[in-house]
Design an enzyme around this catalytic site. Structure first.
Site, PDB file in Angstrom:
ATOM      1  N   ASP A 201       4.968 -12.787   6.429  1.00 29.11           N
ATOM      2  CA  ASP A 201       6.125 -13.121   5.322  1.00 29.11           C
ATOM      3  C   ASP A 201       7.675 -13.982   5.798  1.00 29.11           C
ATOM      4  OD1 ASP A 201       5.156 -11.333   4.167  1.00 29.11           O
ATOM      5  OD2 ASP A 201       6.221  -9.664   3.991  1.00 29.11           O
ATOM      6  N   HIS A 333       3.144   1.090   2.461  1.00 30.69           N
ATOM      7  CA  HIS A 333       2.504  -0.144   2.988  1.00 30.69           C
ATOM      8  C   HIS A 333       1.093   1.206   3.832  1.00 30.69           C
ATOM      9  CE1 HIS A 333       4.374  -3.291   1.087  1.00 30.69           C
ATOM     10  NE2 HIS A 333       4.920  -3.487   2.331  1.00 30.69           N
ATOM     11  N   HIS A 360       5.188  -6.369   7.756  1.00 35.80           N
ATOM     12  CA  HIS A 360       5.100  -6.143   6.596  1.00 35.80           C
ATOM     13  C   HIS A 360       5.419  -4.216   6.517  1.00 35.80           C
ATOM     14  CE1 HIS A 360       2.522  -6.018   2.788  1.00 35.80           C
ATOM     15  NE2 HIS A 360       1.852  -5.139   3.288  1.00 35.80           N
TER      16      HIS A 360
HETATM   17 FE   FE2 Z   1       4.604  -8.048   4.126  1.00 37.74          FE
END
Ligand code: FE2
Ligand code: NAG
Ligand code: NAG
Ligand code: NAG
Ligand code: NAG
Ligand code: NAG
Ligand code: NAG
Length: 472
Positions: A201, A333, A360
């Site tokens: 990311d 997540h 994440h």
């Molecule tokens: Fe991510």
């Protein structure tokens, strides 16, 4: 290191106490996990505006920008230099040498552009420079013919089991004011990371209308101040997928793949999303959470063949990077990493991976050494258990992102979760020799970075002892 029992964990023991089998499992943990009491004032992660100082375009016609380097081969004697020229292709030459005023050597790279909806990239250059001396300072220049810009890097020592080396760790960086604080704290850190292990990311450009790729350019300019001087080892995250069929963009990872090259072929990989490198005393395996990893897939076959190649007498530390964590006790997540865990966790235990870093989840968490490999659908043994052959799992998705912090945690804290806190920050993994590495997570507390979690790692191959007896 010794940690005291938190009330959450005690509650977990009481609940578990109702089930004799579960109690046996839980009682194997000597210490309870900790949920940090630290509360940030602001968890919003606002993007820096386009006219911010960190996004400034360098002076001069066609001046190279977004300069960044990464390892260029399997054992650290090559470097990939990448940059973008805005006005015309210009030269793809990299001039380099050991002295600042004598760049004796040169290598020629390749240049290309890509389109994304109605965006056209600048001229993206990638050039691999090879046969570098180990443990040496090199100066290099790009932009030959117009605005020459000079940078430097230091090659790693030759691979060896006791070579001290310091890695930085950042995930989910983005380009918010918090991202800038994280990077600044990393740069100021006394322990001085020499290579960045980046767990995916990058720019969060995909959160803009039509995935405005201008935000890929601003991210490249923002990170140049570190990534031009030390290699960043790249992992692909979900924000790199850039799959937008609504506007005709159906090639996953297009901007990422065009901008960030990695030496995947050197480790026999057929895809830039999974590969390995050796660096100093570490063997680093990068996995792809968003490429197929089931049985018979290219990634599966590659990893199956890769793990037996790791020679702990050569590289004592085995580190895995991936984007989506396998063990995560936040309500974000949740269980997204589960299917990959089912596929690969037995191998991680068998080959004694020392540590797994993931991102994440926009927060921080460190696990105990645990595994959950006994479960076989019918035996009901589906609790993670203490396992001294298993890695420590660290989630470090707290670089700065764009979506704010993940503050909502599952309660009670699972026993396998050793420490968790929703704050922005970075970490350092400092290998001392084949048995010891010092790890520390640094929270961005408003003006300065605070060491908020730390641990002495004992190498799983050379000293596979319980680390809870080590004091920090
Ligand atoms: Fe991510
Ligand atoms: C980013 O951080 C650098 C270094 O601390 C500072 O000079 C700069 O002004 C910051 N920029 C923004 C937009 O916060
Ligand atoms: C520049 O470096 C090269 C190779 O390292 C060396 O042979 C040469 O003498 C150097 N030139 C000067 C002027 O120092
Ligand atoms: C791309 O299209 C969007 C709207 O669809 C528009 O706002 C933007 O200005 C366009 N960008 C370019 C570079 O043409
Ligand atoms: C492992 O590495 C050591 C040290 O470099 C070397 O002596 C040994 O031959 C290697 N083992 C294998 C199986 O390649
Ligand atoms: C935290 O997450 C849980 C599970 O998704 C949800 O039920 C709860 O409402 C969330 N709490 C807050 C404060 O958002
Ligand atoms: C390895 O490093 C640790 C920590 O610095 C130290 O205590 C230990 O003595 C070292 N081992 C050897 C064999 O030098």
């Amino acid at each position: 290191m010794k940690r005291s029992c938190s009330s959450n964990a005690l509650a977990a023991i009481r609940v578990a106490g109702a089930f004799a089998a579960a109690l046996v499992v839980f009682s194997d943990f000597c210490d309870a996990g900790k949920t940090s009491a630290f509360v940030r004032k602001d968890d919003k992660a606002l993007d820096m505006p386009l006219d911010s100082d960190v996004f400034r375009v360098p002076n001069g016609y066609n001046a190279p920008q977004q300069v960044h380097i990464t390892q260029g081969d399997h054992d650290g004697s090559a470097v990939i230099v990448s940059w973008v020229t805005p006005d015309e292709p210009g030269s793809s030459l990299v001039l380099y040498g050991a002295f600042v005023n004598n760049l004796t050597f040169s290598a020629k790279g390749k240049v290309h552009r890509y389109k994304f909806y109605n965006y056209t990239s600048g001229y993206i250059h990638h050039c691999t420079i090879r046969n570098l001396k180990y443990d040496s300072r090199y100066y290099y220049a790009v932009g030959v013919g117009h605005a020459l810009r000079m940078f430097w890097f230091t090659t790693p020592p030759k691979v060896g089991p006791d070579v001290p080396y310091t890695f930085g760790l950042i995930g989910d960086l983005g380009q918010s004011f918090d991202s800038n604080r994280t990077l600044t704290h990393y740069e100021l850190n006394m322990h001085k990371g020499k290579t960045m292990l980046f767990v995916g990311d990058l720019s969060y450009a995909d959160n803009y209308p039509n995935h405005d790729n201008v935000r890929w350019d601003t991210w490249g300019r923002f990170t140049e101040r570190s990534a031009a001087y030390q290699p960043w080892i790249w992992t692909a995250g979900n924000h790199e997928i850039d799959f937008v069929p609504e506007i005709g963009e159906t090639e996953p990872f297009k901007p990422y793949k065009n901008r960030y090259h990695v030496p995947y072929k050197a480790s026999g990989s057929t895809s830039p999303f999974w590969y390995s490198i050796k660096r100093a005393s570490a063997y680093i395996i990068v996995l792809a959470s968003y490429s197929a990893y089931g049985k018979y897939t290219p990634q599966y076959k590659w990893l199956e063949a890769e793990l037996p190649k790791v020679n702990r007498s050569e590289t004592s530390w085995l580190i895995v990077l991936m984007h989506s964590p396998w063990y995560n006790s936040y309500n974000y997540h949740y269980m997204e990493g589960e299917t990959m865990r089912v596929m690969y966790e037995p191998w991680f235990v068998k080959y004694k991976v020392d540590v797994v870093f993931a991102g994440h989840v926009h927060a921080y968490e460190r696990s105990e050494r645990i595994s959950n490999v006994a479960y076989n659908i019918v035996n009901m043994e589906c609790n993670p258990v203490p396992d001294q052959s298993a890695p420590v799992y660290i989630t470090i998705g707290d670089g700065g992102n764009q979506e704010g912090l993940a503050t909502n945690m599952t309660q009670p804290q699972p026993k396998y979760s050793a420490f968790r806190e929703a704050s922005f920050g970075h970490a350092i993994f400092d290998v001392k020799n084949r048995t010891h590495a010092y790890y520390a997570w640094h929270r961005n507390q408003d003006g300065y970075a605070v060491e908020a979690d730390s641990m002495w790692f004992y190498n799983r191959f050379w000293q596979p002892m319980d680390e809870s007896s080590a004091s920090v």
